[in-house]
Design a protein around this motif. Structure first.
Motif, PDB file in Angstrom:
ATOM      1  N   GLU A  60       0.872  -1.179   0.000  1.00  0.00           N
ATOM      2  CA  GLU A  60       0.000   0.000   0.000  1.00  0.00           C
ATOM      3  C   GLU A  60       0.906   1.224   0.000  1.00  0.00           C
ATOM      4  O   GLU A  60       1.718   1.393   0.910  1.00  0.00           O
ATOM      5  CB  GLU A  60      -0.902   0.002   1.231  1.00  0.00           C
ATOM      6  N   VAL A  61       0.794   2.046  -1.029  1.00  0.00           N
ATOM      7  CA  VAL A  61       1.669   3.199  -1.186  1.00  0.00           C
ATOM      8  C   VAL A  61       0.959   4.450  -0.659  1.00  0.00           C
ATOM      9  O   VAL A  61      -0.185   4.726  -1.023  1.00  0.00           O
ATOM     10  CB  VAL A  61       2.068   3.395  -2.664  1.00  0.00           C
ATOM     11  N   LYS A  62       1.657   5.171   0.187  1.00  0.00           N
ATOM     12  CA  LYS A  62       1.149   6.422   0.742  1.00  0.00           C
ATOM     13  C   LYS A  62       2.246   7.474   0.706  1.00  0.00           C
ATOM     14  O   LYS A  62       3.434   7.146   0.783  1.00  0.00           O
ATOM     15  CB  LYS A  62       0.698   6.237   2.205  1.00  0.00           C
ATOM     16  N   THR A  63       1.839   8.724   0.624  1.00  0.00           N
ATOM     17  CA  THR A  63       2.790   9.813   0.788  1.00  0.00           C
ATOM     18  C   THR A  63       3.182   9.849   2.264  1.00  0.00           C
ATOM     19  O   THR A  63       2.537   9.193   3.095  1.00  0.00           O
ATOM     20  CB  THR A  63       2.160  11.163   0.380  1.00  0.00           C
ATOM     21  N   GLY A  83       0.198 -15.690   4.868  1.00  0.00           N
ATOM     22  CA  GLY A  83       1.583 -16.075   4.600  1.00  0.00           C
ATOM     23  C   GLY A  83       2.308 -15.208   3.598  1.00  0.00           C
ATOM     24  O   GLY A  83       3.473 -15.454   3.280  1.00  0.00           O
ATOM     25  N   GLY A  84       1.637 -14.186   3.076  1.00  0.00           N
ATOM     26  CA  GLY A  84       2.287 -13.261   2.164  1.00  0.00           C
ATOM     27  C   GLY A  84       3.023 -12.181   2.938  1.00  0.00           C
ATOM     28  O   GLY A  84       3.105 -12.211   4.169  1.00  0.00           O
ATOM     29  N   ILE A  85       3.543 -11.231   2.198  1.00  0.00           N
ATOM     30  CA  ILE A  85       4.200 -10.072   2.788  1.00  0.00           C
ATOM     31  C   ILE A  85       3.372  -8.859   2.385  1.00  0.00           C
ATOM     32  O   ILE A  85       3.144  -8.638   1.193  1.00  0.00           O
ATOM     33  CB  ILE A  85       5.639  -9.910   2.252  1.00  0.00           C
ATOM     34  N   ALA A  86       2.913  -8.096   3.356  1.00  0.00           N
ATOM     35  CA  ALA A  86       2.098  -6.920   3.059  1.00  0.00           C
ATOM     36  C   ALA A  86       2.482  -5.790   4.005  1.00  0.00           C
ATOM     37  O   ALA A  86       2.644  -6.015   5.201  1.00  0.00           O
ATOM     38  CB  ALA A  86       0.624  -7.260   3.200  1.00  0.00           C
ATOM     39  N   PHE A  87       2.623  -4.597   3.439  1.00  0.00           N
ATOM     40  CA  PHE A  87       3.053  -3.466   4.256  1.00  0.00           C
ATOM     41  C   PHE A  87       2.743  -2.153   3.554  1.00  0.00           C
ATOM     42  O   PHE A  87       2.401  -2.133   2.367  1.00  0.00           O
ATOM     43  CB  PHE A  87       4.546  -3.559   4.575  1.00  0.00           C
ATOM     44  N   ASP A  94      11.455   2.363   1.902  1.00  0.00           N
ATOM     45  CA  ASP A  94      10.690   1.438   2.734  1.00  0.00           C
ATOM     46  C   ASP A  94      10.629   0.043   2.122  1.00  0.00           C
ATOM     47  O   ASP A  94      10.727  -0.965   2.818  1.00  0.00           O
ATOM     48  CB  ASP A  94       9.251   1.946   2.943  1.00  0.00           C
ATOM     49  N   VAL A  95      10.494  -0.013   0.806  1.00  0.00           N
ATOM     50  CA  VAL A  95      10.430  -1.299   0.102  1.00  0.00           C
ATOM     51  C   VAL A  95      11.790  -1.994   0.144  1.00  0.00           C
ATOM     52  O   VAL A  95      11.879  -3.187   0.417  1.00  0.00           O
ATOM     53  CB  VAL A  95       9.941  -1.113  -1.346  1.00  0.00           C
TER      54      VAL A  95
END
Length: 101
Positions: A60-63, A83-87, A94-95
């Motif tokens: 999820e991309v945010k300013t 089991g995924g990666i989410a952030f 950050d990525v």
């Protein structure tokens, strides 16, 4: 290009450079040629979905000041539970910090 779109592009470019399959997966409404509105995607779906060395990743991309909605956080939580990666990423840094390489 809006600030969030610039961040998304830099992230997708970096992911693809490192061999990922990366897609911009925003949800919302679009207007068809006849003027009707059609929902695209599931509300809360992350901005970027990718396959990172066999791992499902949702970003999820945010300013820097952008706020994550409850639906967006719920989606990120579902991906992590499965089991995924989410952030949330507010910059390419950050990525890189989360995924490495």
């Amino acid at each position: 290009m809006k600030p969030e779109a610039r961040i998304q592009k830099s992230i997708i470019d970096w992911l693809e450079y490192h061999g990922a399959i990366a897609l911009r997966t925003n949800a919302g409404m679009i207007r068809t040629q006849n003027g009707s509105m059609v929902r695209v995607g599931e509300a809360g779906t992350s901005d970027i979905t990718c396959c990172w060395f066999g791992q499902f990743v949702a970003i999820e991309v945010k300013t820097p000041k952008g706020k994550v909605t409850d639906l967006q956080q719920a989606y990120l939580d579902r991906v992590n539970t499965a089991g995924g990666i989410a952030f949330v990423a507010r910059s390419l840094d950050d990525v890189v910090a989360r995924l490495g390489r």
